[in-house]
Design a protein around this motif. Structure first.
Motif, PDB file in Angstrom:
ATOM      1  N   LEU A   1    -105.330 -32.429 -27.556  1.00 43.36           N
ATOM      2  CA  LEU A   1    -106.318 -32.239 -28.268  1.00 43.36           C
ATOM      3  C   LEU A   1    -106.508 -30.769 -27.729  1.00 43.36           C
ATOM      4  CD1 LEU A   1    -109.158 -34.669 -27.281  1.00 43.36           C
ATOM      5  CD2 LEU A   1    -107.892 -34.686 -29.414  1.00 43.36           C
TER       6      LEU A   1
ATOM      7  N   ASP B   1    -114.827 -28.985 -24.774  1.00 44.15           N
ATOM      8  CA  ASP B   1    -114.689 -29.426 -26.134  1.00 44.15           C
ATOM      9  C   ASP B   1    -113.737 -30.982 -26.017  1.00 44.15           C
ATOM     10  OD1 ASP B   1    -115.438 -27.180 -27.057  1.00 44.15           O
ATOM     11  OD2 ASP B   1    -113.932 -25.991 -27.188  1.00 44.15           O
TER      12      ASP B   1
ATOM     13  N   CYS C   1    -115.710 -33.801 -24.793  1.00 39.58           N
ATOM     14  CA  CYS C   1    -116.712 -34.149 -25.745  1.00 39.58           C
ATOM     15  C   CYS C   1    -116.061 -34.863 -27.131  1.00 39.58           C
ATOM     16  CB  CYS C   1    -117.589 -33.002 -26.110  1.00 39.58           C
ATOM     17  SG  CYS C   1    -118.605 -32.198 -25.152  1.00 39.58           S
ATOM     18  N   ALA C   2    -114.960 -34.193 -27.550  1.00 39.50           N
ATOM     19  CA  ALA C   2    -114.178 -35.013 -28.660  1.00 39.50           C
ATOM     20  C   ALA C   2    -113.874 -36.422 -28.417  1.00 39.50           C
ATOM     21  CB  ALA C   2    -113.107 -33.931 -28.890  1.00 39.50           C
TER      22      ALA C   2
ATOM     23  N   GLN D   1    -116.976 -38.469 -28.786  1.00 37.42           N
ATOM     24  CA  GLN D   1    -117.633 -38.550 -30.222  1.00 37.42           C
ATOM     25  C   GLN D   1    -116.826 -38.986 -31.352  1.00 37.42           C
ATOM     26  OE1 GLN D   1    -119.182 -34.792 -30.331  1.00 37.42           O
ATOM     27  NE2 GLN D   1    -120.606 -34.801 -28.513  1.00 37.42           N
ATOM     28  N   HIS D   2    -115.517 -38.686 -31.241  1.00 35.89           N
ATOM     29  CA  HIS D   2    -114.721 -38.905 -32.203  1.00 35.89           C
ATOM     30  C   HIS D   2    -113.875 -40.233 -32.302  1.00 35.89           C
ATOM     31  CE1 HIS D   2    -112.023 -38.471 -35.971  1.00 35.89           C
ATOM     32  NE2 HIS D   2    -112.419 -37.137 -35.993  1.00 35.89           N
TER      33      HIS D   2
ATOM     34  N   TYR E   1    -110.061 -41.263 -31.739  1.00 43.80           N
ATOM     35  CA  TYR E   1    -109.438 -40.875 -30.835  1.00 43.80           C
ATOM     36  C   TYR E   1    -109.200 -42.046 -29.874  1.00 43.80           C
ATOM     37  CZ  TYR E   1    -109.847 -35.950 -31.845  1.00 43.80           C
ATOM     38  OH  TYR E   1    -109.876 -34.739 -32.410  1.00 43.80           O
TER      39      TYR E   1
END
Length: 244
Positions: A167, A173, A176-177, A180-181, A184
């Motif tokens: 990432l 960032d 958090c990604a 939340q995504h 992944y």
């Protein structure tokens, strides 16, 4: 903007060794640097006696760890171990050699070992210049490891795929990604029940967007695997603000 390799670690039991003094083998609440480097080395197929390859691996990667299970419990396991007395004239190649070559010298060692229960972490790896393996190579190795992986001790195999992802962004960032995504694959819905404060993490080096709450020295920087030598390194801990 930086590149990170992010992966998850979860196991019913994990043990991150602290300095071993006396009969009790304590565990830290978060993975040690030596444990994470050992995990990468095992995945890559680097053997313990390959001192030069291990030295290069130790020098070129920085770790950040986000504990996701702040409420995990710990247990202490009582052990009795049969070991021969030290004898520099005799060399043992297997456990069977220890028990059969000098049966009159066998003694009993009493120890207690600590484990973390339901330990769940996200780990971010950042490479430095001249790193011997790219982040892509590390990710591929974690997906198809050469040697068996475990969380601190051989009795602590991972209970979830590591799901490595590369990432881009700041440390905040990418963490958090990872949560939340859904693409992944780094958040197990069933384990969200044990998640605690998701804004706290520990890291090495300078990281943008992070507020340092504490700085400490940890003696978990590998020096020599053959001699079991470790040196100190600086570790920061603090918080970041997640975007809505």
């Amino acid at each position: 903007m930086s590149r990170y390799l992010v992966f998850q670690l979860y196991a019913p039991l994990a043990s991150w060794g602290e300095a071993a003094v006396g009969e009790v083998r304590h565990t830290s609440t978060i993975p040690s640097r030596s444990a994470l480097l050992g995990l990468l080395a095992a995945a890559l197929g680097v053997k313990r006696e390959e001192e030069e390859r291990l030295r290069l691996l130790n020098q070129h990667y920085l770790f950040a760890i986000r504990p996701l299970s702040g409420r995990e419990q710990w247990l202490r396991d009582y052990h009795t171990v049969q070991v021969p007395k030290e004898n520099r004239k005799r060399r043992y190649y297997t456990r069977r050699d220890e028990l059969t070559q000098s049966p009159d010298d066998i003694g009993t060692l009493l120890t207690s070992r600590e484990y973390r229960c339901d330990a769940y972490y996200h780990v971010a790896v950042q490479e430095t210049s001249d790193a011997p393996f790219s982040l892509e190579a590390l990710a591929q190795a974690l997906e198809n490891p050469v040697f068996a992986l475990y969380l601190g001790r051989k009795s602590c195999p991972p209970a979830l795929p590591l799901a490595p992802q590369i990432l881009n962004g700041t440390l905040a960032d990418v963490f958090c990604a990872a949560l939340q995504h859904e693409a992944y694959g780094l958040l197990c819905p069933e384990l969200s029940l044990i998640a605690d404060d998701l804004r706290w993490c520990v890291w090495e080096g300078d990281q943008q967007g992070m507020t340092v709450a504490a700085t400490q020295q940890r003696r978990d920087q590998p020096g020599s695997r053959q001699r079991w030598q470790f040196s100190t390194r600086v570790q920061h801990s603090g918080y970041f603000t997640e975007e809505e």
